[in-house]
Design an enzyme around this catalytic site. Sequence first.
Site, mmCIF file in Angstrom:
data_model
loop_
_atom_site.group_PDB
_atom_site.id
_atom_site.type_symbol
_atom_site.label_atom_id
_atom_site.label_comp_id
_atom_site.label_asym_id
_atom_site.label_seq_id
_atom_site.Cartn_x
_atom_site.Cartn_y
_atom_site.Cartn_z
ATOM 1 N N ARG A 90 0.850 -1.190 0.000
ATOM 2 C CA ARG A 90 0.000 0.000 0.000
ATOM 3 C C ARG A 90 0.885 1.239 0.000
ATOM 4 O O ARG A 90 2.004 1.234 0.527
ATOM 5 C CB ARG A 90 -0.859 -0.020 1.260
ATOM 6 C CG ARG A 90 -1.914 1.071 1.309
ATOM 7 C CD ARG A 90 -3.168 0.505 1.858
ATOM 8 N NE ARG A 90 -4.182 1.469 2.182
ATOM 9 C CZ ARG A 90 -5.106 1.908 1.332
ATOM 10 N NH1 ARG A 90 -5.104 1.523 0.083
ATOM 11 N NH2 ARG A 90 -6.045 2.736 1.738
ATOM 12 N N THR A 356 -10.541 0.622 -8.250
ATOM 13 C CA THR A 356 -9.645 -0.404 -7.726
ATOM 14 C C THR A 356 -9.876 -1.592 -8.628
ATOM 15 O O THR A 356 -10.865 -1.638 -9.345
ATOM 16 C CB THR A 356 -10.085 -0.773 -6.288
ATOM 17 O OG1 THR A 356 -10.080 0.404 -5.505
ATOM 18 C CG2 THR A 356 -9.192 -1.823 -5.647
ATOM 19 N N THR A 374 -5.032 -0.669 -6.463
ATOM 20 C CA THR A 374 -5.883 0.525 -6.593
ATOM 21 C C THR A 374 -5.085 1.802 -6.784
ATOM 22 O O THR A 374 -3.923 1.875 -6.394
ATOM 23 C CB THR A 374 -6.762 0.687 -5.329
ATOM 24 O OG1 THR A 374 -7.704 1.727 -5.549
ATOM 25 C CG2 THR A 374 -5.951 1.007 -4.089
ATOM 26 N N ASN A 376 -7.177 4.345 -5.922
ATOM 27 C CA ASN A 376 -8.246 4.911 -5.117
ATOM 28 C C ASN A 376 -9.338 5.493 -6.008
ATOM 29 O O ASN A 376 -10.325 4.851 -6.250
ATOM 30 C CB ASN A 376 -7.730 5.925 -4.089
ATOM 31 C CG ASN A 376 -8.784 6.193 -3.015
ATOM 32 O OD1 ASN A 376 -9.657 5.366 -2.798
ATOM 33 N ND2 ASN A 376 -8.710 7.339 -2.364
ATOM 34 N N SER A 428 -10.054 -0.873 2.709
ATOM 35 C CA SER A 428 -11.120 -1.886 2.751
ATOM 36 C C SER A 428 -10.787 -3.077 1.869
ATOM 37 O O SER A 428 -11.578 -4.023 1.774
ATOM 38 C CB SER A 428 -12.435 -1.271 2.265
ATOM 39 O OG SER A 428 -12.821 -0.226 3.113
ATOM 40 N N GLY A 448 -14.156 -1.669 -4.876
ATOM 41 C CA GLY A 448 -15.428 -1.043 -4.464
ATOM 42 C C GLY A 448 -15.416 -0.385 -3.104
ATOM 43 O O GLY A 448 -16.464 -0.278 -2.473
ATOM 44 N N GLY A 449 -14.239 0.065 -2.601
ATOM 45 C CA GLY A 449 -14.196 0.748 -1.307
ATOM 46 C C GLY A 449 -14.795 -0.152 -0.228
ATOM 47 O O GLY A 449 -14.607 -1.376 -0.248
HETATM 48 O O1 DON Z 1 -8.077 0.965 -0.020
HETATM 49 C C1 DON Z 1 -9.260 1.260 -0.112
HETATM 50 O O2 DON Z 1 -10.116 0.837 0.642
HETATM 51 C C2 DON Z 1 -9.704 2.156 -1.248
HETATM 52 N N1 DON Z 1 -8.604 2.959 -1.701
HETATM 53 C C3 DON Z 1 -10.264 1.314 -2.334
HETATM 54 C C4 DON Z 1 -10.976 2.138 -3.351
HETATM 55 C C5 DON Z 1 -11.823 1.318 -4.214
HETATM 56 O O3 DON Z 1 -11.957 0.130 -4.039
HETATM 57 C C6 DON Z 1 -12.572 2.010 -5.265
HETATM 58 N N2 DON Z 1 -13.055 1.036 -6.235
HETATM 59 N N3 DON Z 1 -13.899 0.921 -6.943
#
Ligand code: DON
Length: 544
Positions: A90, A356, A374, A376, A428, A448-449
């Site tokens: 990350r 992501t 990702t 983000n 997430s 998907g956050g």
């Molecule tokens: O690490 C995370 O939780 C976010 N940066 C992920 C963002 C994300 O999954 C957006 N996707 N569609």
Amino acid sequence: MRAWLLGFIFLLVQNASAVPFESQKFAISAPSPWAVKAAETTYKKGGNVVDMAVASALTLAVTSPYYAALGGGGFALVKIKNNVEALDFREMAPSASNPDYFLEKEKGATETGGAAVATPGVPAGLVALHKKYGKLKWNQLFETALFLAQKGFPVSGEWSSVTRKTENRFSASGKKYFMNKEKHFAPGDTFKQPALAKAITLLRDKGAAGFYEGPIAQDLVASVKKAKGEMTLADLKKYKVRWLKPLQMSYAGYTIHMMPPPSSGGVITMSALKLFDYGKLQEVTPQSSDEYHFIAEILKRSFRGRSLLGDPDFSKNPIELLTSETYLRQQLKEISASKAIDVEPVDLNSFESGETTHFSIMAENGDAVSFTVTLNGYYGSAVVSDKYGIALNNEMDDFNTRPGEANQFGLIQGDANKVEPGKRPLSSMSPTIVELDGKTELVIGAPGGPRIISAVIQVLYRFLITKMDIDSAIQAPRVHHQTQPNKLYVDPQRLQSDTRNALTAKGHVLEESPIAKVYGVARHPSGWLQASFDSRGEGAAGGL
Ligand code: DON
């Protein structure tokens, strides 16, 4: 179109599938057929699952730069010879940042422009994966990625629409690299990236130093500076991945391996699955409104503690408390079968949107990689490096950037996740591997956050408990609740209107919202491998 390109695409189309793709030696579920192609090419050279994962990730950096560019970060869960490990690549907050870093900046600064950029982890992650577990030589993994960067590929509908949506946020280099002389590329148009091909060649020839030092590093720092950010050459040189011990739980006879903090995914998944078990969810009719009601109430309570979590190098995470039987049984007591009951968050958490991606690979011998990457947001910060066309993340927005103040989605994050130099923001992302008696049964994950977590939880439940096949489990309607705001997000097309009405009658406040897309590979009782991708978006499944 040239014959070689047509031939290449023909091979790919044969592998695209929306029902489980079945194979024996290995299977992959990925967001794009190009990633599948890279895995197959690598397998034929004698590569293992890690070699395939690295080649697929490099290829996605070329074909899906809005979520998989080299300027992003991610997590991977890797199973090799019965040992499961987690790799954290990350992004890290630059040394110039601090808890008050965004207070004086304009509100959009956490999302667009140089200040939003955290030090990227993807190249270091790929090098670390290969160094520890790769079988082929590093330079054998670049063929598909380099071919597509140099010769070009036809852009997909997703590529075209996401890029179009980013036009107003792009730095000048973003427009230069991702638009066609101020016009947009349409689906099917060929897109070439000779500058990115040079960067990928440097990574191939010099390893991590080719990216974190020298001309690429200089280009990244200069491009971030031009966009008012402060990432330095020293930040890049200092970047390090971490190997972590996955969270592990027993559930209905299975062993589930999950991503530990800095992901919140494993902790929330473990809480929810334990609540499903203590609450005997399996006795409720699958996919009935009563079942979705219980899932919603349990998700609400599993997300309650998310904001107590953060980077384990900076604060102690109360994982034992949040997953303890005493705490969870207390949560369960608050649930009523007839109505939705609001809960106060133990602390508040975030809504995230953007881009992501994920792919899952499993081989015949059970070796597996579950890989989530990702930037983000779409194209991250929308800062694209001037010389090499590398899109950079906006992962700083995953921190609590303005303590106590709502972000643009009206939400607030916890103190354990405030900005500190060298820290990684709470995530997430939830790459997950499931075993039964030591045999790999399932490899899944999603973009998907926070919706990643609820999607992984529901697919695990459908596959492991209600015994749906992998494709049905992925395609089944889903709901999402994250405690704050007090809304039940429902699948736009899939949740039937009578189910919605019944949920509303119980007091849930429903809102349609995109639900995370899951990519999974499972072992079928016949022993074959089955790969399936979520038809909520683009994807491909393949293998040999
Ligand atoms: O690490 C995370 O939780 C976010 N940066 C992920 C963002 C994300 O999954 C957006 N996707 N569609």
